[in-house]
Design a protein around this motif. Structure first.
Motif: not given
Length: 148
Positions: A79-84, A60-77
């Motif tokens: 994931p490294d875009p390259r590793r993702l 579900w967290l992965g789905r939220l990121i896919a839907r809303h984008g990584i940049d919506k998360l606080p920086r410390r949370l």
């Protein structure tokens, strides 16, 4: 009443262990088997279901990121875009059989997160993850029984 609290503790440990938080549930499972306070098949079922439910949180967290984008998360949370992207490529390469290994201590939990970012169908996800996690608890149970 002791059995209820034992099963509740097992459910909590198994759930948390399946999220991206660092935790282990096998020791709780073995301890409760050794204590003989709960029916082993019930313990197995609770552990397997709760561990799978924790993986659904990752999906579900992965789905939220896919839907809303990584940049919506606080920086410390974040994931490294390259590793993702690497993990997504790995999942795309090996596909659904890799979800049978979601129980692995290193890489299993992030794998369930990546499946969510790729919008892997939730029903199939739950089935495959449950099979893998249940097999792991069966192996732990069998090992304990062989030594008991």
């Amino acid at each position: 009443m002791e059995a209820f609290w034992s099963l509740a503790g097992m459910a909590g440990a198994a759930f948390v262990a399946a999220t991206l938080l660092p935790a282990q549930s096998e020791a709780v499972f073995l301890g409760l088997l050794a204590a003989r306070t709960v029916d082993p098949p019930t313990l197995f079922l609770v552990a397997s279901l709760a561990n799978t439910a924790g993986s659904v949180v990752n999906w579900w967290l992965g789905r939220l990121i896919a839907r809303h984008g990584i940049d919506k998360l606080p920086r410390r949370l974040r994931p490294d875009p390259r590793r993702l992207a690497q993990a997504q490529g790995w999942f795309a390469r090996f596909g659904w059989p890799s979800l049978l290994f979601a129980w692995l201590p290193i890489g299993g939990d992030p794998l369930t997160f990546v499946a969510g970012t790729l919008n892997y169908p939730l029903g199939r996800f739950i089935l495959l993850v449950f099979i893998g996690k249940a097999a792991r608890y069966v192996a732990v149970w069998a090992g304990w029984a062989a030594m008991a």
